[in-house]
Design a protein around this motif. Structure first.
Motif, PDB file in Angstrom:
ATOM      1  N   PHE A 326     -38.644   7.128  19.701  1.00 23.02           N
ATOM      2  CA  PHE A 326     -37.348   7.051  19.008  1.00 23.02           C
ATOM      3  C   PHE A 326     -37.463   7.880  17.739  1.00 23.02           C
ATOM      4  O   PHE A 326     -38.368   7.653  16.929  1.00 23.02           O
ATOM      5  N   VAL A 327     -36.560   8.849  17.569  1.00 23.66           N
ATOM      6  CA  VAL A 327     -36.625   9.765  16.427  1.00 23.66           C
ATOM      7  C   VAL A 327     -35.309   9.734  15.654  1.00 23.66           C
ATOM      8  O   VAL A 327     -34.237   9.830  16.252  1.00 23.66           O
ATOM      9  N   ILE A 328     -35.417   9.586  14.338  1.00 24.77           N
ATOM     10  CA  ILE A 328     -34.258   9.717  13.466  1.00 24.77           C
ATOM     11  C   ILE A 328     -34.208  11.158  12.961  1.00 24.77           C
ATOM     12  O   ILE A 328     -35.139  11.620  12.295  1.00 24.77           O
ATOM     13  N   ALA A 329     -33.134  11.858  13.298  1.00 26.46           N
ATOM     14  CA  ALA A 329     -32.897  13.194  12.760  1.00 26.46           C
ATOM     15  C   ALA A 329     -32.104  13.032  11.473  1.00 26.46           C
ATOM     16  O   ALA A 329     -30.928  12.663  11.506  1.00 26.46           O
ATOM     17  N   GLY A 330     -32.732  13.271  10.347  1.00 29.95           N
ATOM     18  CA  GLY A 330     -32.113  13.022   9.052  1.00 29.95           C
ATOM     19  C   GLY A 330     -31.131  14.113   8.671  1.00 29.95           C
ATOM     20  O   GLY A 330     -31.492  15.100   8.035  1.00 29.95           O
ATOM     21  N   LEU A 331     -29.868  13.935   9.042  1.00 38.18           N
ATOM     22  CA  LEU A 331     -28.840  14.939   8.762  1.00 38.18           C
ATOM     23  C   LEU A 331     -28.681  15.159   7.261  1.00 38.18           C
ATOM     24  O   LEU A 331     -28.684  16.292   6.775  1.00 38.18           O
ATOM     25  N   ALA A 332     -28.521  14.071   6.518  1.00 35.52           N
ATOM     26  CA  ALA A 332     -28.311  14.183   5.073  1.00 35.52           C
ATOM     27  C   ALA A 332     -29.560  14.694   4.376  1.00 35.52           C
ATOM     28  O   ALA A 332     -29.472  15.448   3.393  1.00 35.52           O
ATOM     29  N   ALA A 333     -30.733  14.300   4.861  1.00 37.06           N
ATOM     30  CA  ALA A 333     -31.979  14.797   4.279  1.00 37.06           C
ATOM     31  C   ALA A 333     -32.103  16.300   4.504  1.00 37.06           C
ATOM     32  O   ALA A 333     -32.484  17.056   3.598  1.00 37.06           O
ATOM     33  N   ALA A 334     -31.779  16.746   5.714  1.00 33.71           N
ATOM     34  CA  ALA A 334     -31.841  18.170   6.031  1.00 33.71           C
ATOM     35  C   ALA A 334     -30.873  18.986   5.184  1.00 33.71           C
ATOM     36  O   ALA A 334     -31.156  20.127   4.805  1.00 33.71           O
ATOM     37  N   ASN A 335     -29.739  18.391   4.865  1.00 30.61           N
ATOM     38  CA  ASN A 335     -28.711  19.098   4.095  1.00 30.61           C
ATOM     39  C   ASN A 335     -29.051  19.231   2.618  1.00 30.61           C
ATOM     40  O   ASN A 335     -28.315  19.895   1.874  1.00 30.61           O
ATOM     41  N   ARG A 336     -30.162  18.614   2.187  1.00 21.47           N
ATOM     42  CA  ARG A 336     -30.632  18.787   0.802  1.00 21.47           C
ATOM     43  C   ARG A 336     -32.032  19.428   0.782  1.00 21.47           C
ATOM     44  O   ARG A 336     -32.728  19.364  -0.232  1.00 21.47           O
ATOM     45  N   ASP A 337     -32.446  20.030   1.881  1.00 20.11           N
ATOM     46  CA  ASP A 337     -33.792  20.597   1.989  1.00 20.11           C
ATOM     47  C   ASP A 337     -33.938  21.838   1.104  1.00 20.11           C
ATOM     48  O   ASP A 337     -33.329  22.878   1.360  1.00 20.11           O
ATOM     49  N   GLU A 338     -34.785  21.749   0.077  1.00 19.07           N
ATOM     50  CA  GLU A 338     -34.984  22.864  -0.848  1.00 19.07           C
ATOM     51  C   GLU A 338     -35.550  24.094  -0.149  1.00 19.07           C
ATOM     52  O   GLU A 338     -35.270  25.225  -0.556  1.00 19.07           O
ATOM     53  N   ALA A 339     -36.353  23.871   0.897  1.00 19.68           N
ATOM     54  CA  ALA A 339     -36.947  24.994   1.618  1.00 19.68           C
ATOM     55  C   ALA A 339     -35.880  25.837   2.311  1.00 19.68           C
ATOM     56  O   ALA A 339     -36.094  27.026   2.571  1.00 19.68           O
ATOM     57  N   TYR A 340     -34.740  25.235   2.596  1.00 23.40           N
ATOM     58  CA  TYR A 340     -33.660  25.972   3.268  1.00 23.40           C
ATOM     59  C   TYR A 340     -32.574  26.402   2.283  1.00 23.40           C
ATOM     60  O   TYR A 340     -32.110  27.533   2.312  1.00 23.40           O
ATOM     61  N   TRP A 341     -32.165  25.487   1.399  1.00 16.64           N
ATOM     62  CA  TRP A 341     -31.017  25.731   0.528  1.00 16.64           C
ATOM     63  C   TRP A 341     -31.399  26.310  -0.831  1.00 16.64           C
ATOM     64  O   TRP A 341     -30.541  26.778  -1.558  1.00 16.64           O
ATOM     65  N   GLY A 342     -32.686  26.223  -1.164  1.00 16.72           N
ATOM     66  CA  GLY A 342     -33.116  26.726  -2.453  1.00 16.72           C
ATOM     67  C   GLY A 342     -33.294  25.612  -3.465  1.00 16.72           C
ATOM     68  O   GLY A 342     -33.009  24.438  -3.192  1.00 16.72           O
ATOM     69  N   PRO A 343     -33.787  25.949  -4.676  1.00 25.08           N
ATOM     70  CA  PRO A 343     -34.101  24.937  -5.688  1.00 25.08           C
ATOM     71  C   PRO A 343     -32.893  24.153  -6.191  1.00 25.08           C
ATOM     72  O   PRO A 343     -33.055  23.108  -6.823  1.00 25.08           O
ATOM     73  N   ASP A 344     -31.669  24.641  -5.921  1.00 25.28           N
ATOM     74  CA  ASP A 344     -30.470  23.921  -6.365  1.00 25.28           C
ATOM     75  C   ASP A 344     -29.857  23.090  -5.237  1.00 25.28           C
ATOM     76  O   ASP A 344     -28.673  22.765  -5.268  1.00 25.28           O
ATOM     77  N   ALA A 345     -30.667  22.719  -4.258  1.00 28.82           N
ATOM     78  CA  ALA A 345     -30.157  21.971  -3.102  1.00 28.82           C
ATOM     79  C   ALA A 345     -29.519  20.648  -3.494  1.00 28.82           C
ATOM     80  O   ALA A 345     -28.623  20.161  -2.802  1.00 28.82           O
ATOM     81  N   ASP A 346     -29.957  20.058  -4.603  1.00 28.83           N
ATOM     82  CA  ASP A 346     -29.407  18.775  -5.051  1.00 28.83           C
ATOM     83  C   ASP A 346     -28.164  18.944  -5.919  1.00 28.83           C
ATOM     84  O   ASP A 346     -27.658  17.952  -6.461  1.00 28.83           O
ATOM     85  N   GLU A 347     -27.678  20.159  -6.043  1.00 29.98           N
ATOM     86  CA  GLU A 347     -26.503  20.428  -6.864  1.00 29.98           C
ATOM     87  C   GLU A 347     -25.315  20.834  -5.989  1.00 29.98           C
ATOM     88  O   GLU A 347     -25.493  21.393  -4.911  1.00 29.98           O
TER      89      GLU A 347
END
Length: 417
Positions: A326-347
């Motif tokens: 059973f795997v949880i795919a973290g949609l919201a976690a992925a959408n704040r991933d700094e490796a993908y969105w950059g250092p301002d992912a939390d903004e």
């Protein structure tokens, strides 16, 4: 007694039941991404939190929806036993459980989605914009007259609820009870540990299905220019939805057609209020509204996770997830991933160039069929609200709904000075 005997067990890296988690889960997601992006939980399930990993899993033919698993079959038997013991809410004991396209994988999912997609088209959604605009303006008028109030109750909930009701052609007389039942049914996307609540939810499921059967019978005799009539008539290569399949798809469209959009409008508005420079940017450049909705979806996802079952051993970042896991795919976690969105992912940045690459609507075969409708409703609501109220501001502390997956606001007090 030794010192070791007095030590408490370490806090799990991922604990969605921790105090304060549902108010702000993003620090927990950040720890997952940093410390163990492919996390095997002590309870036996796995959690993915990086954008690339989540996106790949959603599109992988090596994972299926968790609702088709043996565990879910056992849960259904338990729930049905509870219903039988408690007695159903109506005299109709037929059950369309597990027959919606959300509950199926290919090839069943492909067939069901193909039939529904024939009537739930981009053109039919786009044609709703004048109606959505009328609803939004009326809601904003009431908000202006009151000088503010709870944005969830005044705008975020009634608009998507009215839109999906209009699309399906559901009479106004049914709305109050359907809203109550929908609020119960959506709880199935959350962990449920209370047997009494589980029984209540399953009785609500049967009652909702009974209401939908009555609507279908009415539409067969009195067809109209609506989605329900079109679904009844939908045919592809000689294939049509069976009666129970039709019931399941209508219940899905009704519940999913408004619950998640409530979160999108509410969470997105709060994000704007907390980022006044971005709110000012949108007010000065209304054409940003389309991309603003994508950034809102990324920044605070209306659905936080998708749950999958692995068909064959699946390797992610050097770790092997076993077959049947059973795997949880973290949609919201992925959408704040700094490796993908950059250092301002939390903004929040409404002009973020790649905002649309979020996974808030899932991905692969189960990508949200109602994505275009949610985007339309949120765009019109946010664009017209920002233009209408230059003094839009917070009027008190927001209250979260306490849900882990469909995390959104229960109350958002605003002023429209």
């Amino acid at each position: 007694m030794t010192d070791l005997d007095t030590l408490e067990p370490p806090e799990p890296l991922f604990n969605p039941f921790a105090p304060g988690y549902t108010d702000n889960p993003y620090p927990a997601y950040g720890r997952l991404r940093a410390e163990e992006p492919v996390h095997e939980h002590p309870f036996g399930f796995w959690v993915l939190s990086r954008h690339d990993d989540v996106s790949a899993l959603l599109r992988s033919a090596n994972s299926v929806d968790y609702r088709n698993s043996a565990e879910d079959s056992a849960a259904r038997l338990q729930a049905d036993a509870m219903i039988e013991a408690a007695g159903p809410a109506t005299g109709d004991t037929l059950d369309a459980y597990g027959m919606s396209m959300l509950d199926r994988d290919p090839p069943d999912h492909t067939r069901l989605r193909g039939l529904v997609s024939k009537v739930f088209t981009p053109r039919s959604v786009a044609a709703l914009e004048p109606f959505v605009t009328e609803l939004v303006d009326a809601a904003l008028d009431r908000l202006a007259e009151a000088g503010g109030g709870d944005l969830i109750e005044a705008v975020a909930f009634p608009i998507p609820f009215a839109v999906i009701s209009r699309m399906l052609g559901i009479p106004d007389t049914d709305h109050v009870r359907i809203r109550e039942l929908s609020g119960l049914l959506v709880r199935t996307l959350e962990p449920i540990g209370d047997p009494d609540l589980l029984g209540e939810i399953n009785r609500a499921r049967l009652e909702m299905q009974d209401i939908v059967r009555g609507l279908i019978a009415y539409k067969r005799e009195h067809p109209g220019e609506d989605l329900l009539t079109a679904l009844i008539a939908a045919e592809q290569d000689g294939d049509r939805l069976s009666d129970e399949e039709l019931v399941a798809q209508v219940v899905l469209l009704y519940v999913a057609g408004h619950e998640t959009t409530v979160n999108l409008i509410g969470n997105g508005t709060l994000a704007l209020l907390n980022a006044p420079e971005e709110l000012k940017k949108l007010r000065e450049a209304p054409q940003l509204a389309v991309n603003a909705v994508e950034e809102m979806l990324r920044y605070d996802s209306p659905v936080q996770q998708s749950r999958r079952i692995i068909l064959e051993p699946y390797e992610v970042r050097g770790k092997l997830i076993p077959k049947g896991a059973f795997v949880i795919a973290g949609l919201a976690a992925a959408n704040r991933d700094e490796a993908y969105w950059g250092p301002d992912a939390d903004e929040l940045h409404l002009d973020r160039a790649n905002a649309r690459n979020h996974v808030a609507f899932g991905g692969g075969p189960h990508h949200c069929l109602g994505a275009a409708l949610a985007r339309l409703e949120a765009r019109v609501a946010v664009e017209r609200m920002v233009a209408r109220f230059p003094g839009l501001g917070s009027a008190g502390e927001p209250v979260w709904n306490g849900r882990i997956n469909l995390r959104g606001l229960a109350v958002l007090p605003v002023t429209v000075r």
